[in-house]
Motif scaffolding. Structure first.
Motif, PDB file in Angstrom:
ATOM      1  N   HIS A 132       0.598  -1.178  -0.164  1.00 53.57           N
ATOM      2  CA  HIS A 132       0.184   0.250   0.211  1.00 53.57           C
ATOM      3  C   HIS A 132       1.000   1.388  -0.383  1.00 53.57           C
ATOM      4  N   GLU A 133       1.580   1.421  -0.322  1.00 56.76           N
ATOM      5  CA  GLU A 133       3.093   2.382  -0.366  1.00 56.76           C
ATOM      6  C   GLU A 133       2.981   3.094   1.236  1.00 56.76           C
ATOM      7  N   TRP A 134       2.895   2.683   2.710  1.00 60.26           N
ATOM      8  CA  TRP A 134       2.661   2.657   3.692  1.00 60.26           C
ATOM      9  C   TRP A 134       3.935   3.131   4.054  1.00 60.26           C
ATOM     10  N   LEU A 135       5.101   1.851   4.196  1.00 59.94           N
ATOM     11  CA  LEU A 135       5.782   1.774   4.192  1.00 59.94           C
ATOM     12  C   LEU A 135       6.647   3.014   4.631  1.00 59.94           C
ATOM     13  N   GLU A 136       7.488   3.933   5.608  1.00 55.18           N
ATOM     14  CA  GLU A 136       8.318   4.498   4.945  1.00 55.18           C
ATOM     15  C   GLU A 136       9.770   4.368   5.186  1.00 55.18           C
ATOM     16  N   LYS A 137      10.526   4.547   4.284  1.00 50.72           N
ATOM     17  CA  LYS A 137      11.987   3.373   4.425  1.00 50.72           C
ATOM     18  C   LYS A 137      12.762   4.080   5.486  1.00 50.72           C
ATOM     19  N   VAL A 138      13.281   3.317   6.057  1.00 48.49           N
ATOM     20  CA  VAL A 138      14.193   3.767   7.395  1.00 48.49           C
ATOM     21  C   VAL A 138      15.968   4.200   7.194  1.00 48.49           C
ATOM     22  N   PRO A 139      16.288   5.553   7.359  1.00 50.62           N
ATOM     23  CA  PRO A 139      17.711   6.346   6.696  1.00 50.62           C
ATOM     24  C   PRO A 139      18.615   5.345   7.104  1.00 50.62           C
ATOM     25  N   GLY A 140      19.449   5.198   6.031  1.00 49.17           N
ATOM     26  CA  GLY A 140      20.441   4.111   6.978  1.00 49.17           C
ATOM     27  C   GLY A 140      21.710   4.163   6.243  1.00 49.17           C
ATOM     28  N   ALA A 141      22.766   3.347   6.016  1.00 49.95           N
ATOM     29  CA  ALA A 141      24.279   3.372   5.726  1.00 49.95           C
ATOM     30  C   ALA A 141      23.782   4.134   3.946  1.00 49.95           C
ATOM     31  N   ILE A 142      24.755   4.244   3.569  1.00 44.60           N
ATOM     32  CA  ILE A 142      24.783   3.959   1.254  1.00 44.60           C
ATOM     33  C   ILE A 142      25.499   2.809   1.035  1.00 44.60           C
ATOM     34  N   SER A 143      25.235   2.761   0.303  1.00 43.02           N
ATOM     35  CA  SER A 143      25.693   1.684  -0.090  1.00 43.02           C
ATOM     36  C   SER A 143      26.893   1.748  -0.799  1.00 43.02           C
ATOM     37  N   ARG A 144      27.742   1.707  -0.468  1.00 46.59           N
ATOM     38  CA  ARG A 144      29.260   1.558  -1.861  1.00 46.59           C
ATOM     39  C   ARG A 144      29.608   0.782  -2.388  1.00 46.59           C
TER      40      ARG A 144
END
Length: 174
Positions: free
Chosen positions: A162-174
């Motif tokens: 339902h596009e109700w889950l906000e993405k939690v900030p995380g580490a940058i994928s390097r």
């Protein structure tokens, strides 16, 4: 629980029994964590029932009803452990829910709230496993974790769909 008058030391490895043979009553740490889990289950059950009666979406209502059912079954299973040691079982809050169908929150907020409570429940089970010295509790908690985890995944998939889950900030994928 009676207050100890002196320090006691565990003298037999049978203190760890629990799969077969004599089992000891639950200790104070196990009781405290058990009651914390049971209280969380009671809150999940009551909120799920209350939220279900205010939603207009049949899909959301079914999700809440399933959440209430999962919580109630786990409450009953853990209540049996309390009963074995003649400890009181906290009453359900379900009788406190009014018949109101007035909508106070969006489905998105309510579903996220229940998802968060199931996350809290899983965290409490995990923390409790670290303090258990009773094999019966380890087995029971492991069973309940798998059931709560399965529902937690279901509710998370629902939030994603339902596009109700906000993405939690995380580490940058390097």
């Amino acid at each position: 629980m009676p207050a100890p008058s002196t320090m006691e030391v565990v003298q037999k490895s049978s203190y760890l029994n629990g799969w077969v043979g004599d089992t000891r009553p639950v200790n104070s740490m196990e009781i405290a964590n058990l009651y914390l889990i049971v209280d969380t289950l009671l809150i999940i059950e009551a909120l799920s029932i209350g939220f279900a009666q205010t939603s207009d979406s049949e899909e959301v209502v079914e999700l809440f009803q399933k959440g209430a059912s999962v919580a109630k079954k786990q409450y009953e299973a853990l209540g049996e452990i309390l009963k074995q040691d003649e400890l009181p079982i906290p009453p359900s809050y379900a009788a406190e829910i009014s018949g109101s169908k007035t909508r106070l929150f969006s489905d998105r907020i309510m579903v996220n709230h229940i998802a968060g409570l199931f996350g809290t429940l899983l965290s409490q089970y995990g923390f409790s496993l670290g303090t258990i010295m009773n094999h019966e509790l380890v087995a029971s908690y492991s069973t309940q974790i798998s059931k709560a985890g399965a529902f937690s995944e279901k509710i998370t998939r629902f939030l994603i769909d339902h596009e109700w889950l906000e993405k939690v900030p995380g580490a940058i994928s390097r």
